[in-house]
Motif scaffolding. Structure first.
Motif, short mmCIF file in Angstrom:
data_model
loop_
_atom_site.label_atom_id
_atom_site.label_comp_id
_atom_site.label_asym_id
_atom_site.label_seq_id
_atom_site.Cartn_x
_atom_site.Cartn_y
_atom_site.Cartn_z
N ARG A 273 9.51 -23.79 -46.72
CA ARG A 273 8.46 -22.78 -46.90
C ARG A 273 8.24 -21.95 -45.63
O ARG A 273 7.12 -21.57 -45.29
CB ARG A 273 7.14 -23.44 -47.35
N ASP A 274 9.35 -21.70 -44.94
CA ASP A 274 9.33 -20.86 -43.75
C ASP A 274 10.68 -20.15 -43.69
O ASP A 274 11.71 -20.83 -43.65
CB ASP A 274 9.11 -21.71 -42.50
N PRO A 275 10.71 -18.83 -43.70
CA PRO A 275 11.98 -18.11 -43.77
C PRO A 275 12.96 -18.49 -42.66
O PRO A 275 14.15 -18.66 -42.92
CB PRO A 275 11.55 -16.64 -43.66
N GLU A 276 12.48 -18.62 -41.45
CA GLU A 276 13.38 -18.93 -40.34
C GLU A 276 13.93 -20.35 -40.46
O GLU A 276 15.12 -20.59 -40.25
CB GLU A 276 12.65 -18.76 -39.00
N LEU A 277 13.05 -21.29 -40.80
CA LEU A 277 13.50 -22.67 -40.96
C LEU A 277 14.48 -22.78 -42.13
O LEU A 277 15.48 -23.50 -42.05
CB LEU A 277 12.31 -23.60 -41.17
N ASN A 278 14.19 -22.09 -43.22
CA ASN A 278 15.09 -22.12 -44.38
C ASN A 278 16.45 -21.51 -44.04
O ASN A 278 17.49 -21.98 -44.54
CB ASN A 278 14.46 -21.39 -45.56
N LYS A 279 16.46 -20.49 -43.20
CA LYS A 279 17.72 -19.89 -42.78
C LYS A 279 18.56 -20.90 -41.99
O LYS A 279 19.77 -21.05 -42.23
CB LYS A 279 17.45 -18.65 -41.93
N GLN A 280 17.91 -21.61 -41.06
CA GLN A 280 18.62 -22.62 -40.28
C GLN A 280 19.09 -23.77 -41.18
O GLN A 280 20.20 -24.29 -41.02
CB GLN A 280 17.71 -23.17 -39.18
N ALA A 281 18.22 -24.16 -42.13
CA ALA A 281 18.57 -25.26 -43.03
C ALA A 281 19.76 -24.90 -43.91
O ALA A 281 20.64 -25.74 -44.16
CB ALA A 281 17.36 -25.62 -43.89
N ALA A 282 19.81 -23.66 -44.38
CA ALA A 282 20.91 -23.22 -45.24
C ALA A 282 22.23 -23.22 -44.48
O ALA A 282 23.27 -23.64 -45.01
CB ALA A 282 20.62 -21.84 -45.80
#
Length: 339
Positions: A273-282
């Motif tokens: 639920r955080d764009p930057e964290l989701n980008k890193q996670a992906a």
């Protein structure tokens, strides 16, 4: 020399502290008694040398399938999978030391210590090797270490989005838990144990209504309640601070040779639920799938990887897990009939 008033203050403070400690100890002992009443044991306690571990087996047939949970999960998490697997072989889940209905174990709780516990548990419980080990998350590393320590007792393996020793090097920092400098680990564990003994850990845990019994809870509620037990909290934290040792043990464990192996891999990351964290996670998920988990499949010349495309680390479908277990069992039994 202290005047009489400071002496009275100090004595009063000491008395208050003593009363609070006694109250905390009594509170914790009553809580443990209440836990035993609220959560009637599912399984059987087996003495492994001065302490007991809980194990539950059902079904008949060889080789036996042994389930190893991830994180602080009790073995009961495997119940629905075990029920299906028990239709075609013996299937057993157990509670690691300090989890579920098992006694705590000595520090440090590394993968090698856990594997040693399981070895003794299965021997004393009369579950004959060789086994097919099914390990999820952290339990996958424990299974690999077990195979390295007792290679003649492992016929095959299923890894369910298993932890990997390269995580500290490859994962985003927000994925990683806290570790601790080696000299501080034993003192910290002592403090943690003391906090549990005097009731502080229990006091800090949010609990369901105390009148609610395990028999009245859903399985998910019961598992969550078992995880909140102070001994489980202590075990989870103390296992986490020695993860570097467990990673090292997994790295040095031998491969599986030509024994059947299926590596199940989550195809999707968690949603943070955080764009930057989701980008890193992906981005990390691609490394996880195509490098780290693929590397696990190479532990056996017969290893293969199956990616559960729409699943994350916590929800690989039950039918996929059961199918993988059945597949490994079929290969193991075929090997046994040709030798």
């Amino acid at each position: 020399m202290l005047s009489w008033r400071p002496r009275i203050v100090l004595k009063t403070l000491a008395l208050v502290v003593a009363i609070m400690l006694v109250w905390g100890i009594v509170y914790e002992q009553l809580g443990r008694r209440r836990d035993r009443s609220r959560f009637p044991q599912i399984g059987t306690s087996v003495d492994i040398g001065g302490r007991t571990l809980n194990i539950f087996c059902s079904g008949t047939g060889e080789p036996a399938v042994i389930f190893e949970s991830g994180g602080d999960g009790p073995g009961l998490e495997w119940e629905s999978v075990q029920t299906e697997v028990a239709k075609f072989t013996q299937a057993c889940w157990y509670d690691r030391a300090g989890i579920g209905w098992s006694d705590p174990g000595p520090f440090p709780r590394t993968s090698a210590a856990i594997a040693s516990d399981v070895h003794e548990l299965l021997r004393r419980a009369g579950v004959s090797p060789p086994y097919v080990l099914v390990g999820a998350s952290f339990g996958g590393m424990n299974s690999r270490v077990y195979a390295g320590l007792y290679p003649n007792e492992v016929a095959g393996m299923v890894l369910v989005d298993s932890a990997h020793e390269d995580e500290p090097l490859r994962a985003p920092k927000f994925y990683l838990g806290h570790t601790m400098a080696r000299p501080l680990r034993h003192p910290f564990y002592f403090v943690l144990q003391t906090a549990a003994f005097v009731g502080l850990v229990r006091l800090a845990q949010a609990s369901p209504p105390q009148s609610e019994r395990g028999s009245q809870m859903s399985r998910a509620e019961l598992i969550a309640a078992l995880r909140r037990q102070p001994k489980s909290v202590v075990n989870n934290v103390s296992t986490g601070i020695v993860l570097p040792e467990s990673y090292a043990e997994a790295r040095s464990a031998a491969g599986l040779g030509n024994r059947p192996l299926i590596v199940l891999t989550a195809g999707s990351p968690f949603d943070f639920r955080d764009p930057e964290l989701n980008k890193q996670a992906a981005a990390y998920q691609q490394i996880w799938i195509h490098e780290m988990q693929a590397k696990l499949a190479q532990l056996s010349t017969r290893g293969r990887q199956i990616v559960a495309q729409n699943s994350n680390h916590s929800n690989i479908p039950q039918d996929v897990v059961i199918s993988a277990i059945r597949g490994v069992l079929t290969e193991v039994r075929s090997d046994q009939t040709t030798h």
